[in-house]
Scaffold this motif. Sequence first.
Motif, PDB file in Angstrom:
ATOM      1  N   LYS A  76       0.854  -1.193   0.000  1.00  0.00           N
ATOM      2  CA  LYS A  76       0.000   0.000   0.000  1.00  0.00           C
ATOM      3  C   LYS A  76       0.885   1.237   0.000  1.00  0.00           C
ATOM      4  CE  LYS A  76      -3.735  -1.990   2.746  1.00  0.00           C
ATOM      5  NZ  LYS A  76      -5.066  -1.642   2.327  1.00  0.00           N
ATOM      6  N   THR A  78       1.154   4.643   1.491  1.00  0.00           N
ATOM      7  CA  THR A  78       0.522   5.204   2.688  1.00  0.00           C
ATOM      8  C   THR A  78       0.722   6.706   2.827  1.00  0.00           C
ATOM      9  OG1 THR A  78       2.476   4.636   3.985  1.00  0.00           O
ATOM     10  CG2 THR A  78       0.655   3.036   3.960  1.00  0.00           C
ATOM     11  N   SER A  79       1.811   7.252   2.268  1.00  0.00           N
ATOM     12  CA  SER A  79       2.022   8.691   2.366  1.00  0.00           C
ATOM     13  C   SER A  79       3.113   9.130   1.401  1.00  0.00           C
ATOM     14  CB  SER A  79       2.397   9.109   3.794  1.00  0.00           C
ATOM     15  OG  SER A  79       3.659   8.575   4.150  1.00  0.00           O
ATOM     16  N   LYS A 102      -6.409   7.237   3.148  1.00  0.00           N
ATOM     17  CA  LYS A 102      -5.277   6.861   3.995  1.00  0.00           C
ATOM     18  C   LYS A 102      -4.222   6.086   3.232  1.00  0.00           C
ATOM     19  CE  LYS A 102      -7.684   6.845   8.372  1.00  0.00           C
ATOM     20  NZ  LYS A 102      -7.935   6.143   9.614  1.00  0.00           N
ATOM     21  N   SER A 103      -4.644   5.346   2.178  1.00  0.00           N
ATOM     22  CA  SER A 103      -3.683   4.546   1.420  1.00  0.00           C
ATOM     23  C   SER A 103      -4.286   4.148   0.084  1.00  0.00           C
ATOM     24  CB  SER A 103      -3.289   3.297   2.211  1.00  0.00           C
ATOM     25  OG  SER A 103      -4.408   2.450   2.392  1.00  0.00           O
ATOM     26  N   ASP A 105      -4.026   0.736  -2.566  1.00  0.00           N
ATOM     27  CA  ASP A 105      -3.552  -0.632  -2.741  1.00  0.00           C
ATOM     28  C   ASP A 105      -2.676  -0.742  -3.980  1.00  0.00           C
ATOM     29  OD1 ASP A 105      -4.954  -1.570  -0.503  1.00  0.00           O
ATOM     30  OD2 ASP A 105      -6.747  -2.013  -1.688  1.00  0.00           O
ATOM     31  N   PHE A 142       5.476   3.315   1.999  1.00  0.00           N
ATOM     32  CA  PHE A 142       4.630   2.147   1.795  1.00  0.00           C
ATOM     33  C   PHE A 142       4.425   1.380   3.093  1.00  0.00           C
ATOM     34  CE2 PHE A 142       6.940   3.175  -2.030  1.00  0.00           C
ATOM     35  CZ  PHE A 142       5.934   3.235  -2.977  1.00  0.00           C
ATOM     36  N   GLU A 143       3.395   0.561   3.120  1.00  0.00           N
ATOM     37  CA  GLU A 143       3.101  -0.247   4.293  1.00  0.00           C
ATOM     38  C   GLU A 143       4.185  -1.296   4.532  1.00  0.00           C
ATOM     39  OE1 GLU A 143      -1.011  -1.908   5.734  1.00  0.00           O
ATOM     40  OE2 GLU A 143      -0.204  -3.276   4.201  1.00  0.00           O
TER      41      GLU A 143
END
Length: 164
Positions: A76, A78-79, A102-103, A105, A142-143
């Motif tokens: 993901k 994420t920012s 928020k994210s 995929d 990323f996640e």
Amino acid sequence: MNRRAPLALAACLTAALALAGCSSASSASSSSSDSSANPSANAPQLKVSGGYMPRPVGDLAAGFLVVTNSGGAADKLTSVTSDISDDITIHSTENQKMRKVKSFDIPAGGELNLARGGNHIMFMGLKQQPEQGQKVGIELHFEKSGPIKVELPVKEINYNPAQR
């Protein structure tokens, strides 16, 4: 035959593999388009391409790019961070309505396409006005994967690669 020889050989191979993994991580962290430190089929393998920012008119700007995941696991976005703004968000666009998310995929074996008229990066309260021809440095977070640094070339205001 010496019984310790296979054990010593196994220890040497393990050390060599560990050192190779360390050098891969070092080179991947300095890469601007590849976050993969471990080319495992069970990990995301991210690469960024096609990035750009249309020249901003005011203190807002948008960023567009494609993140391709050739790995066997999803990730993901994420920012996003950058020196150009302290207020950067990621936005989804559906039915011509934009909303902060928020994210995003990034499916295994797939891609995340941030493009005009769709999902995008939003820069608010720009600290400086980048001009066409300059590049804006950003860092994608990323996640699962490590961050990726990208330089977005600043294009003309109405630039759209889909129409070229």
